[in-house]
Each structure stands twice: as C-alpha cells, then as structure tokens.
Design a protein around this motif. Structure first.
Motif, PDB file in Angstrom:
ATOM      1  N   ARG A  76       1.022 -11.324  -5.107  1.00 55.51           N
ATOM      2  CA  ARG A  76       0.601 -10.912  -3.933  1.00 55.51           C
ATOM      3  C   ARG A  76      -0.836 -10.302  -4.151  1.00 55.51           C
ATOM      4  O   ARG A  76      -1.103  -9.701  -5.298  1.00 55.51           O
ATOM      5  N   ARG A 105       3.134  -2.193  -8.220  1.00 57.71           N
ATOM      6  CA  ARG A 105       3.800  -2.168  -6.903  1.00 57.71           C
ATOM      7  C   ARG A 105       2.621  -1.440  -6.074  1.00 57.71           C
ATOM      8  O   ARG A 105       1.704  -0.374  -6.595  1.00 57.71           O
ATOM      9  N   GLU A 109       3.256   1.075   0.292  1.00 57.59           N
ATOM     10  CA  GLU A 109       3.936  -0.026   1.166  1.00 57.59           C
ATOM     11  C   GLU A 109       5.157  -0.543  -0.009  1.00 57.59           C
ATOM     12  O   GLU A 109       6.378  -0.831   0.514  1.00 57.59           O
ATOM     13  N   TRP A 111       5.477  -2.773  -1.972  1.00 55.97           N
ATOM     14  CA  TRP A 111       5.629  -4.451  -2.465  1.00 55.97           C
ATOM     15  C   TRP A 111       5.194  -4.685  -3.848  1.00 55.97           C
ATOM     16  O   TRP A 111       4.346  -4.156  -4.405  1.00 55.97           O
TER      17      TRP A 111
END
Length: 180
Positions: A76, A105, A109, A111
């Motif tokens: 991401r 991470r 949040e 993720w």
C-alpha cells in the motif's frame, strides 16, 4: 568484553514512530521504494540494538551485521507525513546468521504498507569476514527468538518472485474441490 542487555523482548518488536519525509515522495505522488528500506533499516537498528548489535557493538567489539538478502513486498502507498511503525519478528538464527521479518504499518490506522524478509550475516569488521556471534549476543538472540516463537509464521516467508501461471491461480480452488 561481554555486555549485559535486556533479557525480555516484546513479540513482535515495535519501532518508534517514524514520519514519511516530503523529500521521499516521487513523481507518482507516493513514497519512493528506496525509502521503505530506510524505514526497515531504522527498525532493524532499533530492534537488534536491544540484543547488543548496535553502534556501540561496532565501536567496542569491532563487529557488526550486514544484510545478505532481502525480499520486499509493497502492499500500500505511503504519502508525505504519514506516520508509521515497523514491527520486527526474529524468525531464526544460527551461529553466524539472523533471519527476520518486518512490517511497515500505518501508525494510526494500522494497515500494512510493506513487508520485508531479511537474512543478515554477523561480521568481524577487522577481517571483513563472516564470524560467529559472541556467546552473550547468541544468548540474547535465543531469548528474543523464544519470545517471537509464539507469533504466527508470516505467510509471505520464503515467497518466490514470478508471474503466476493460470494453473497456480486455479490450484487453491482445485485443492478445495469435491471429494470422492
């Protein structure tokens, strides 16, 4: 000269919070791949510093550890000023090597932005050759490994790079097919 270091390790180790610098953003508007490795490297320094493999170790004992192999998976995008933390899991070690897994991470949040699997070698800096860990460092690695052994084995460990074939994509479905 053996040093006393902590004998308790969190599982996994969690780095300090780090912020994505605007200077790390490329023309695609996200953090350039090179800077993921800056974050991973900082976390490796923090985490393995706890077992005694920090800058003091280099200066006092003339030894260090070098990356031998890494495998990174980008999951991401990170953008300017995102805050992140990196987790480190010691997967295995032997007399001269450490095998570890990291995840970047998003600090708020949660993720996962990227994962990295690494193998590093213990080095005698006078000879610039691979050498065994001293007993005190090996003992600290044993304590860290025992703490991290309770963690699940990361799914991406040992992942092979390649373009999957159609059969590879269908195999999971075929494995769960009907039984006779």
């Amino acid at each position: 000269m053996e040093k006393r270091v902590p004998v308790f390790f969190f599982a996994p180790f969690v780095s300090s919070t780090m912020r994505v610098s605007p200077a790390w953003i490329d023309y695609n508007g996200h953090m350039n791949m090179a800077y993921y490795h800056v974050l991973f490297d900082r976390a490796v320094e923090e985490g393995f510093g706890l077992v005694g493999l920090g800058q003091d170790y280099l200066e006092e004992r003339k030894a260090s550890f070098f990356a031998a192999e890494i495998h990174t998976l980008y999951k991401r995008e990170l953008k300017a000023r995102d805050e992140v933390r990196v987790t480190l899991q010691l997967v295995d070690y032997d007399e001269k090597r450490i095998h570890y897994y990291l995840e970047i991470r998003h600090a708020v949040e949660g993720w996962v932005a990227a994962t990295m699997e690494g193998l590093s070698l213990h080095m005698d800096m006078k000879t610039r050759k691979v050498s065994p860990f001293p007993d005190d460092i090996a003992a600290n690695l044993a304590v860290m490994k025992a703490a991290h052994a309770r963690l699940a084995r990361p799914q991406t460990l040992g992942r092979v790079i390649g373009i999957p074939t159609r059969r590879d994509l269908l195999e999971p479905a075929l494995a769960g097919g009907t039984r006779h």
